[in-house]
Design a protein around this motif. Structure first.
Motif, PDB file in Angstrom:
ATOM      1  N   GLU A 184       1.322   0.008 -14.691  1.00 37.66           N
ATOM      2  CA  GLU A 184       1.752  -1.388 -14.519  1.00 37.66           C
ATOM      3  C   GLU A 184       2.242  -1.639 -13.092  1.00 37.66           C
ATOM      4  OE1 GLU A 184       3.216  -2.090 -19.140  1.00 37.66           O
ATOM      5  OE2 GLU A 184       4.679  -1.935 -17.516  1.00 37.66           O
ATOM      6  N   GLU A 185       2.960  -0.647 -12.536  1.00 40.30           N
ATOM      7  CA  GLU A 185       3.455  -0.833 -11.161  1.00 40.30           C
ATOM      8  C   GLU A 185       2.297  -0.856 -10.160  1.00 40.30           C
ATOM      9  OE1 GLU A 185       6.559   1.843 -10.159  1.00 40.30           O
ATOM     10  OE2 GLU A 185       6.938   0.951  -8.200  1.00 40.30           O
ATOM     11  N   VAL A 186       1.284  -0.004 -10.394  1.00 39.09           N
ATOM     12  CA  VAL A 186       0.094  -0.019  -9.528  1.00 39.09           C
ATOM     13  C   VAL A 186      -0.615  -1.367  -9.633  1.00 39.09           C
ATOM     14  CG1 VAL A 186      -2.230   0.952  -9.246  1.00 39.09           C
ATOM     15  CG2 VAL A 186      -0.286   2.472  -9.521  1.00 39.09           C
ATOM     16  N   ASP A 187      -0.739  -1.881 -10.879  1.00 40.09           N
ATOM     17  CA  ASP A 187      -1.371  -3.189 -11.070  1.00 40.09           C
ATOM     18  C   ASP A 187      -0.612  -4.280 -10.338  1.00 40.09           C
ATOM     19  OD1 ASP A 187      -2.459  -2.648 -14.510  1.00 40.09           O
ATOM     20  OD2 ASP A 187      -3.426  -2.257 -12.590  1.00 40.09           O
ATOM     21  N   HIS A 188       0.734  -4.196 -10.378  1.00 38.68           N
ATOM     22  CA  HIS A 188       1.553  -5.215  -9.703  1.00 38.68           C
ATOM     23  C   HIS A 188       1.280  -5.227  -8.197  1.00 38.68           C
ATOM     24  CE1 HIS A 188       4.954  -7.494  -8.226  1.00 38.68           C
ATOM     25  NE2 HIS A 188       5.316  -6.457  -7.501  1.00 38.68           N
ATOM     26  N   HIS A 189       1.319  -4.047  -7.584  1.00 40.13           N
ATOM     27  CA  HIS A 189       1.095  -4.000  -6.129  1.00 40.13           C
ATOM     28  C   HIS A 189      -0.347  -4.355  -5.782  1.00 40.13           C
ATOM     29  CE1 HIS A 189       5.070  -2.509  -5.168  1.00 40.13           C
ATOM     30  NE2 HIS A 189       4.945  -1.542  -6.067  1.00 40.13           N
ATOM     31  N   PHE A 190      -1.280  -3.967  -6.657  1.00 40.66           N
ATOM     32  CA  PHE A 190      -2.681  -4.324  -6.409  1.00 40.66           C
ATOM     33  C   PHE A 190      -2.860  -5.843  -6.451  1.00 40.66           C
ATOM     34  CE2 PHE A 190      -7.147  -4.181  -6.328  1.00 40.66           C
ATOM     35  CZ  PHE A 190      -7.624  -4.998  -7.344  1.00 40.66           C
ATOM     36  N   GLU A 191      -2.215  -6.503  -7.416  1.00 41.40           N
ATOM     37  CA  GLU A 191      -2.303  -7.964  -7.504  1.00 41.40           C
ATOM     38  C   GLU A 191      -1.691  -8.631  -6.275  1.00 41.40           C
ATOM     39  OE1 GLU A 191      -2.063  -8.210 -12.403  1.00 41.40           O
ATOM     40  OE2 GLU A 191      -0.422  -8.951 -11.158  1.00 41.40           O
ATOM     41  N   ASP A 233       0.830  -1.208   0.000  1.00 45.60           N
ATOM     42  CA  ASP A 233       0.000   0.000   0.000  1.00 45.60           C
ATOM     43  C   ASP A 233       0.864   1.258   0.000  1.00 45.60           C
ATOM     44  OD1 ASP A 233      -1.573   2.040   2.248  1.00 45.60           O
ATOM     45  OD2 ASP A 233      -2.587   1.463   0.409  1.00 45.60           O
ATOM     46  N   ASN A 234       1.971   1.219   0.731  1.00 44.05           N
ATOM     47  CA  ASN A 234       2.885   2.371   0.740  1.00 44.05           C
ATOM     48  C   ASN A 234       3.444   2.635  -0.652  1.00 44.05           C
ATOM     49  OD1 ASN A 234       2.536   2.894   3.470  1.00 44.05           O
ATOM     50  ND2 ASN A 234       4.228   1.561   4.092  1.00 44.05           N
ATOM     51  N   HIS A 235       3.748   1.546  -1.390  1.00 40.93           N
ATOM     52  CA  HIS A 235       4.241   1.711  -2.759  1.00 40.93           C
ATOM     53  C   HIS A 235       3.165   2.368  -3.632  1.00 40.93           C
ATOM     54  CE1 HIS A 235       8.118  -0.199  -2.347  1.00 40.93           C
ATOM     55  NE2 HIS A 235       7.586  -1.310  -1.846  1.00 40.93           N
ATOM     56  N   ILE A 236       1.935   1.893  -3.492  1.00 38.87           N
ATOM     57  CA  ILE A 236       0.841   2.478  -4.273  1.00 38.87           C
ATOM     58  C   ILE A 236       0.662   3.953  -3.915  1.00 38.87           C
ATOM     59  CG2 ILE A 236      -1.671   2.408  -4.659  1.00 38.87           C
ATOM     60  CD1 ILE A 236      -1.544  -0.603  -4.249  1.00 38.87           C
ATOM     61  N   LYS A 237       0.775   4.261  -2.615  1.00 41.03           N
ATOM     62  CA  LYS A 237       0.619   5.649  -2.168  1.00 41.03           C
ATOM     63  C   LYS A 237       1.711   6.533  -2.762  1.00 41.03           C
ATOM     64  CE  LYS A 237       0.084   8.408   2.059  1.00 41.03           C
ATOM     65  NZ  LYS A 237       0.062   8.362   3.533  1.00 41.03           N
ATOM     66  N   GLU A 238       2.953   6.028  -2.782  1.00 39.86           N
ATOM     67  CA  GLU A 238       4.047   6.811  -3.362  1.00 39.86           C
ATOM     68  C   GLU A 238       3.814   7.083  -4.851  1.00 39.86           C
ATOM     69  OE1 GLU A 238       7.507   4.977  -0.385  1.00 39.86           O
ATOM     70  OE2 GLU A 238       7.553   4.577  -2.534  1.00 39.86           O
ATOM     71  N   ILE A 239       3.342   6.055  -5.567  1.00 40.43           N
ATOM     72  CA  ILE A 239       3.078   6.231  -6.997  1.00 40.43           C
ATOM     73  C   ILE A 239       1.956   7.250  -7.190  1.00 40.43           C
ATOM     74  CG2 ILE A 239       2.288   5.067  -9.087  1.00 40.43           C
ATOM     75  CD1 ILE A 239       3.532   2.491  -7.934  1.00 40.43           C
ATOM     76  N   ALA A 240       0.903   7.144  -6.367  1.00 38.31           N
ATOM     77  CA  ALA A 240      -0.227   8.064  -6.487  1.00 38.31           C
ATOM     78  C   ALA A 240       0.210   9.513  -6.251  1.00 38.31           C
ATOM     79  CB  ALA A 240      -1.322   7.676  -5.491  1.00 38.31           C
ATOM     80  N   GLU A 241       1.044   9.726  -5.213  1.00 33.06           N
ATOM     81  CA  GLU A 241       1.516  11.092  -4.935  1.00 33.06           C
ATOM     82  C   GLU A 241       2.345  11.633  -6.100  1.00 33.06           C
ATOM     83  OE1 GLU A 241       1.745  10.628  -0.042  1.00 33.06           O
ATOM     84  OE2 GLU A 241       3.570  10.682  -1.251  1.00 33.06           O
ATOM     85  N   THR A 242       3.160  10.756  -6.697  1.00 37.62           N
ATOM     86  CA  THR A 242       3.968  11.183  -7.838  1.00 37.62           C
ATOM     87  C   THR A 242       3.078  11.584  -9.019  1.00 37.62           C
ATOM     88  OG1 THR A 242       5.743   9.682  -7.173  1.00 37.62           O
ATOM     89  CG2 THR A 242       5.773  10.477  -9.449  1.00 37.62           C
TER      90      THR A 242
END
Length: 511
Positions: A142-149, A115-124
């Motif tokens: 693609e990175e969001v999809d990876h962490h979501f999976e 979730d922290n990775h997704i949050k960092e991507i979202a902020e970027t």
């Protein structure tokens, strides 16, 4: 007045005390264990409900990120922040739950990490000045999809742990009943009393558990809701009500998803001089993978019907991606081939070959009544020819569905000229895949024959009657979504025909 399981079975112990103190002591111990197992099962169900809501919350976090990449709308940032708060609230509840320990604590830590990775991507993405170019956008998605999976896998593992613990708890409850029955049967002196007590226990304890089990089984097979009829005023009733609340929460989320999905479809019929377009839809579940679209610009009308693989939420998510990919293209500055080629790339890159979308796309010109169409692995439309007064299958060779291959996807355009009074009926495979009591499919040929027996009707009335026929033919719950999209040429189109060369009309479709 609330009477718990312990109190009810305590009364049984008092009756047996005069006969055998030893039997009463063993029985009382068993009842204590039963109370503990039922209470533990209720906690596991509550935990399971929270974990399920956590999965929904992470999906609601990811969706605005993807939509922001497509549209750049500030509204998606607000949706993301709302979902972020809900996600962390649920995560906090799980941490406080006394049943969360061992492997589950590790799962929480891993979920927080992704979730922290997704949050960092979202902020970027949200804070990037001037937007993000296409290549970086694809990488972020693609990175969001990876962490979501990864989060989805962790949640699924958690569910399996909860399911196993609940099943073990129920097995222990059943084992306790077996011990109690053996103790009662061991003494001939209490044979008659034991029989009466066994009946009483069956009515007060086992019957509610069986009803609860039936409810869980029904929901696991896709049932809409669970309304507990258990009025024992004890922990079993608490367990049933907790499960009912969990089901209501899940169905509420699904209904909200269905409402959002429905808003993405055209809300009004399209009726212009010479042309009338309308749709009908029947969903097998709350949400599904069928969708349609139609819109007009000056003298050109475009229509589309599609069916995403999968059912329920997976099919709806795939359909939404496909719909978004097509709508992201300029509506009339791009040809239908260009729109489909770009949409195919998006679906192919986002999903594997097992996930695909069949689609029929058409472009109709009111200037010359030419109907240009491309079939991507979809069902061939039914065409009513006013001159012959017959329904036939439209002649179209199906190409590859969207999502199968980027290199091999080559949409092939065909065209016909529609005469006044002609009708075109587009549909998804759910229309003819219904089965009767003998498990026989209805089939598209039977639908064609039925249409040829109908009196002259508007396309609206015809679709209503056809949908009623299909629902009546089906035995049991309908298992696949049904979508109809009809186009009717009215008398106002006659003025367009006299300037059209006769050699431009399509060859006769096979019957």
């Amino acid at each position: 007045m609330r009477i718990g399981i312990q109190q009810k079975l305590g009364a049984v112990v008092l009756i047996l005390m005069a006969i055998s103190l030893g039997i009463i002591a063993l029985a009382y111990s068993g009842f204590e264990n039963l109370h503990g197992q039922a209470d533990k099962g209720a906690k596991y169900f509550l935990e399971f409900s929270t974990v399920t809501q956590l999965q929904v919350a992470i999906e609601r976090k990811v969706a605005p990120i993807k939509l922001f990449l497509i549209s750049g709308s500030e509204e998606q940032i607000d949706r993301y922040e709302s979902a972020e708060k809900e996600f962390h609230r649920l995560l906090s509840e799980l941490k406080k739950n006394p049943t969360v320990h061992g492997r589950k604590l590790i799962l929480i830590n891993e979920i927080e990490l992704h979730d922290n990775h997704i949050k960092e991507i979202a902020e970027t993405i949200f804070e990037a000045p001037g937007g993000i170019d296409q290549e970086i956008r694809m990488e972020n998605a693609e990175e969001v999809d990876h962490h979501f999976e990864e989060v989805t896998k962790l949640v699924e593992e958690w569910r399996k742990l909860d399911t196993k613990e609940v099943e073990e708890s129920l097995v222990k409850v059943e084992a306790i009943y077996d011990v109690e029955r053996q103790l009662i049967a061991s003494s001939l002196a209490i044979l008659i009393i034991g029989a009466a007590i066994s009946f009483s226990v069956t009515q007060f304890v086992i019957k509610p558990i069986i009803e609860l089990h039936k409810g869980v089984e029904n929901i696991s097979k896709g049932g809409d809701e669970f309304i507990p009829q258990i009025r024992t005023h004890d922990e079993i009733q608490d367990l049933a009500e907790a499960f009912s609340r969990m089901v209501r929460n899940l169905r509420a989320e699904e209904k909200m998803a269905a409402k959002i999905q429905n808003r993405l479809l055209p809300q009004k019929k399209l009726q212009t001089p010479g042309v009338h377009i309308q749709a009908r839809q029947f969903s097998a579940r709350v949400v599904g993978g069928d969708w349609f679209d139609y819109y007009q610009y000056e003298d050109e009308i475009r229509i589309l019907i599609a069916d995403a693989s999968g059912k329920g939420v997976p099919g709806a998510l795939l359909a939404t991606v496909g719909m978004s990919a097509i709508r992201a293209e300029p509506k009339f500055s791009s040809t239908i081939e260009q729109v489909l080629i770009k949409a195919n790339k998006t679906v192919s890159y986002r999903f594997g070959r097992a996930d695909f979308i069949t689609l029929f796309s058409a472009q109709f010109s009111q200037k010359d009544n030419r109907f240009h169409y491309i079939n991507c692995g979809h069902e061939p439309p039914l065409h009513f020819k006013a001159k012959d007064q017959t329904w036939t299958l439209m002649d179209c060779s199906p190409g590859l569905p969207l999502g199968i291959s980027v290199d091999l996807f080559r949409p092939k355009r065909r065209k016909i000229v529609l005469d006044p009074g002609d009708k075109v009926l587009l549909y998804t495979d759910g229309l003819h895949s219904v089965r009767d009591e003998k498990k026989d499919f209805l089939g598209v040929w039977a639908i064609r024959d039925w249409l040829n027996k109908q009196e002259e009707l508007s396309i609206d009335s015809l679709m209503d009657k056809l949908l009623d026929k299909v629902v009546a033919y089906n035995h049991g719950p309908i298992s696949d979504d049904i979508t109809l999209l009809g186009l009717e040429m009215t008398a106002a189109a006659d003025k367009q025909i006299h300037n059209i060369p006769s050699d431009s009309r399509a060859e006769k479709a096979p019957t």
